[in-house]
Design a protein around this motif. Structure first.
Motif, PDB file in Angstrom:
ATOM      1  N   LYS A  98      -6.585   9.939  -4.774  1.00 53.17           N
ATOM      2  CA  LYS A  98      -6.007   9.714  -6.099  1.00 53.17           C
ATOM      3  C   LYS A  98      -4.582   9.168  -6.035  1.00 53.17           C
ATOM      4  O   LYS A  98      -4.093   8.562  -6.992  1.00 53.17           O
ATOM      5  CB  LYS A  98      -6.001  11.023  -6.904  1.00 53.17           C
ATOM      6  CG  LYS A  98      -7.377  11.491  -7.342  1.00 53.17           C
ATOM      7  CD  LYS A  98      -7.258  12.810  -8.095  1.00 53.17           C
ATOM      8  CE  LYS A  98      -8.619  13.353  -8.499  1.00 53.17           C
ATOM      9  NZ  LYS A  98      -8.499  14.652  -9.196  1.00 53.17           N
ATOM     10  N   THR A  99      -3.892   9.395  -4.926  1.00 52.91           N
ATOM     11  CA  THR A  99      -2.501   8.946  -4.797  1.00 52.91           C
ATOM     12  C   THR A  99      -2.371   7.522  -4.277  1.00 52.91           C
ATOM     13  O   THR A  99      -1.256   6.993  -4.207  1.00 52.91           O
ATOM     14  CB  THR A  99      -1.705   9.877  -3.865  1.00 52.91           C
ATOM     15  OG1 THR A  99      -2.122   9.689  -2.503  1.00 52.91           O
ATOM     16  CG2 THR A  99      -1.899  11.348  -4.253  1.00 52.91           C
ATOM     17  N   VAL A 100      -3.490   6.903  -3.893  1.00 57.33           N
ATOM     18  CA  VAL A 100      -3.446   5.549  -3.340  1.00 57.33           C
ATOM     19  C   VAL A 100      -2.992   4.551  -4.411  1.00 57.33           C
ATOM     20  O   VAL A 100      -3.494   4.567  -5.540  1.00 57.33           O
ATOM     21  CB  VAL A 100      -4.818   5.149  -2.776  1.00 57.33           C
ATOM     22  CG1 VAL A 100      -4.847   3.655  -2.432  1.00 57.33           C
ATOM     23  CG2 VAL A 100      -5.154   5.977  -1.538  1.00 57.33           C
ATOM     24  N   ARG A 101      -2.057   3.684  -4.026  1.00 52.25           N
ATOM     25  CA  ARG A 101      -1.603   2.611  -4.891  1.00 52.25           C
ATOM     26  C   ARG A 101      -1.643   1.307  -4.090  1.00 52.25           C
ATOM     27  O   ARG A 101      -1.201   1.261  -2.934  1.00 52.25           O
ATOM     28  CB  ARG A 101      -0.158   2.851  -5.366  1.00 52.25           C
ATOM     29  CG  ARG A 101       0.003   4.130  -6.177  1.00 52.25           C
ATOM     30  CD  ARG A 101      -0.679   4.028  -7.541  1.00 52.25           C
ATOM     31  NE  ARG A 101      -0.480   5.223  -8.330  1.00 52.25           N
ATOM     32  CZ  ARG A 101      -1.328   6.253  -8.329  1.00 52.25           C
ATOM     33  NH1 ARG A 101      -2.415   6.230  -7.565  1.00 52.25           N
ATOM     34  NH2 ARG A 101      -1.092   7.323  -9.090  1.00 52.25           N
ATOM     35  N   VAL A 102      -2.160   0.250  -4.706  1.00 51.84           N
ATOM     36  CA  VAL A 102      -2.272  -1.052  -4.052  1.00 51.84           C
ATOM     37  C   VAL A 102      -1.668  -2.117  -4.954  1.00 51.84           C
ATOM     38  O   VAL A 102      -2.022  -2.204  -6.138  1.00 51.84           O
ATOM     39  CB  VAL A 102      -3.744  -1.416  -3.744  1.00 51.84           C
ATOM     40  CG1 VAL A 102      -3.827  -2.815  -3.143  1.00 51.84           C
ATOM     41  CG2 VAL A 102      -4.343  -0.392  -2.785  1.00 51.84           C
ATOM     42  N   GLU A 103      -0.737  -2.896  -4.423  1.00 55.98           N
ATOM     43  CA  GLU A 103      -0.127  -4.006  -5.149  1.00 55.98           C
ATOM     44  C   GLU A 103      -0.860  -5.288  -4.785  1.00 55.98           C
ATOM     45  O   GLU A 103      -0.885  -5.686  -3.617  1.00 55.98           O
ATOM     46  CB  GLU A 103       1.352  -4.136  -4.808  1.00 55.98           C
ATOM     47  CG  GLU A 103       2.179  -2.924  -5.189  1.00 55.98           C
ATOM     48  CD  GLU A 103       3.627  -3.049  -4.769  1.00 55.98           C
ATOM     49  OE1 GLU A 103       3.989  -4.169  -4.302  1.00 55.98           O
ATOM     50  OE2 GLU A 103       4.369  -2.075  -4.881  1.00 55.98           O
ATOM     51  N   VAL A 107     -10.974   2.297  -6.676  1.00 54.38           N
ATOM     52  CA  VAL A 107      -9.872   2.941  -5.957  1.00 54.38           C
ATOM     53  C   VAL A 107      -8.595   2.248  -6.398  1.00 54.38           C
ATOM     54  O   VAL A 107      -8.493   1.013  -6.312  1.00 54.38           O
ATOM     55  CB  VAL A 107     -10.035   2.835  -4.429  1.00 54.38           C
ATOM     56  CG1 VAL A 107      -8.824   3.435  -3.723  1.00 54.38           C
ATOM     57  CG2 VAL A 107     -11.313   3.528  -3.971  1.00 54.38           C
ATOM     58  N   ALA A 108      -7.650   2.994  -6.902  1.00 55.41           N
ATOM     59  CA  ALA A 108      -6.389   2.434  -7.398  1.00 55.41           C
ATOM     60  C   ALA A 108      -6.639   1.352  -8.443  1.00 55.41           C
ATOM     61  O   ALA A 108      -5.913   0.351  -8.512  1.00 55.41           O
ATOM     62  CB  ALA A 108      -5.551   1.894  -6.242  1.00 55.41           C
ATOM     63  N   VAL A 121       0.419   5.792  -0.219  1.00 50.69           N
ATOM     64  CA  VAL A 121      -0.395   6.994  -0.321  1.00 50.69           C
ATOM     65  C   VAL A 121       0.513   8.199  -0.082  1.00 50.69           C
ATOM     66  O   VAL A 121       1.490   8.099   0.666  1.00 50.69           O
ATOM     67  CB  VAL A 121      -1.572   6.979   0.691  1.00 50.69           C
ATOM     68  CG1 VAL A 121      -1.065   6.993   2.130  1.00 50.69           C
ATOM     69  CG2 VAL A 121      -2.533   8.136   0.440  1.00 50.69           C
ATOM     70  N   PHE A 142       0.830  -1.200   0.000  1.00 48.65           N
ATOM     71  CA  PHE A 142       0.000   0.000   0.000  1.00 48.65           C
ATOM     72  C   PHE A 142       0.864   1.248   0.000  1.00 48.65           C
ATOM     73  O   PHE A 142       1.887   1.301   0.686  1.00 48.65           O
ATOM     74  CB  PHE A 142      -0.911   0.033   1.229  1.00 48.65           C
ATOM     75  CG  PHE A 142      -1.878   1.179   1.247  1.00 48.65           C
ATOM     76  CD1 PHE A 142      -3.136   1.054   0.678  1.00 48.65           C
ATOM     77  CD2 PHE A 142      -1.523   2.399   1.824  1.00 48.65           C
ATOM     78  CE1 PHE A 142      -4.022   2.114   0.680  1.00 48.65           C
ATOM     79  CE2 PHE A 142      -2.405   3.461   1.823  1.00 48.65           C
ATOM     80  CZ  PHE A 142      -3.660   3.322   1.250  1.00 48.65           C
TER      81      PHE A 142
END
Length: 204
Positions: A198-203, A137-138, A36, A34
């Motif tokens: 908008k900056t959230v990234r999930v692998e 989201v993401a 952000v 995760f």
């Protein structure tokens, strides 16, 4: 209290926590996959500050008030617009990773639908502004809901709040994202929360 109700309460209580960051403006947890970005001027809150804020809240539901002290867990990160202590509603964005447990198999929309009644019992003047709805989201199929309510404090103060919730699934776990602002947006626009999201990234 049944395991299922305990799980629902723990889900709602996931809105407290602590934060650490590997860069001044970027929070990243490699294990959770995760990331952000913290806005310029915002700050990371500590576990102690979050706990003090939880203790200051006076809920309408006595059972939930007790559960808040027993089941509250620390999220991955919590950021606020102003440094604590802060005398007004401090705009915040919090992220928690939770196991599905007995809620395994429920969709993100169904999960948020379980949380809404708990908010309604715990806070006065509850209004569901945006019922649970499917969002992305993401790039992940998630869910979102928004609600207004009055938050009472142990000292007798009253604040009109807007809370926004997102559920983002990840395997046997899910991320719960929560944001809180003044209803009148006097000290923060909800657009600021949208920019954080908008900056959230999930692998996966």
């Amino acid at each position: 209290m049944t395991p299922y109700r305990t799980a629902v309460m723990a889900l709602l209580l996931a809105l407290g926590g602590s934060a650490l960051a590997d860069k001044p403006d970027v929070f990243r947890n490699e294990t959770a996959g995760f990331q952000v970005v913290k806005p310029a001027g915002w700050t990371y809150a500590t576990a102690a500050q979050n706990l003090e804020n939880l203790k200051a809240i006076k809920l309408s539901d006595a059972e939930f008030q007790a559960a808040m002290q027993k089941y509250a867990t620390a999220p991955l990160v919590v950021m606020t617009k102003f440094k604590e202590p802060y005398a007004d509603v401090n705009p915040s964005f919090k992220v928690t990773l939770k196991p599905y447990g007995p809620m395994k198999g429920l969709s993100p929309v169904q999960l948020i639908s379980l949380v809404i009644p708990q908010f309604q019992k715990a806070f006065r003047d509850f209004e569901l502004v945006q019922p649970p709805v499917e969002v992305e989201v993401a790039g992940i199929k998630s869910s979102y809901a928004r609600m207004n309510y009055t938050m009472d404090t142990q000292t007798g103060e009253k604040f009109s709040l807007t809370s926004e919730l997102w559920i983002v699934p990840r395997g046997d776990y899910f991320f719960m994202l929560g944001a809180g602002t003044r209803r009148d947006e006097r000290n923060a626009k909800r657009g600021e929360i949208a920019e954080i999201l908008k900056t959230v990234r999930v692998e996966l």
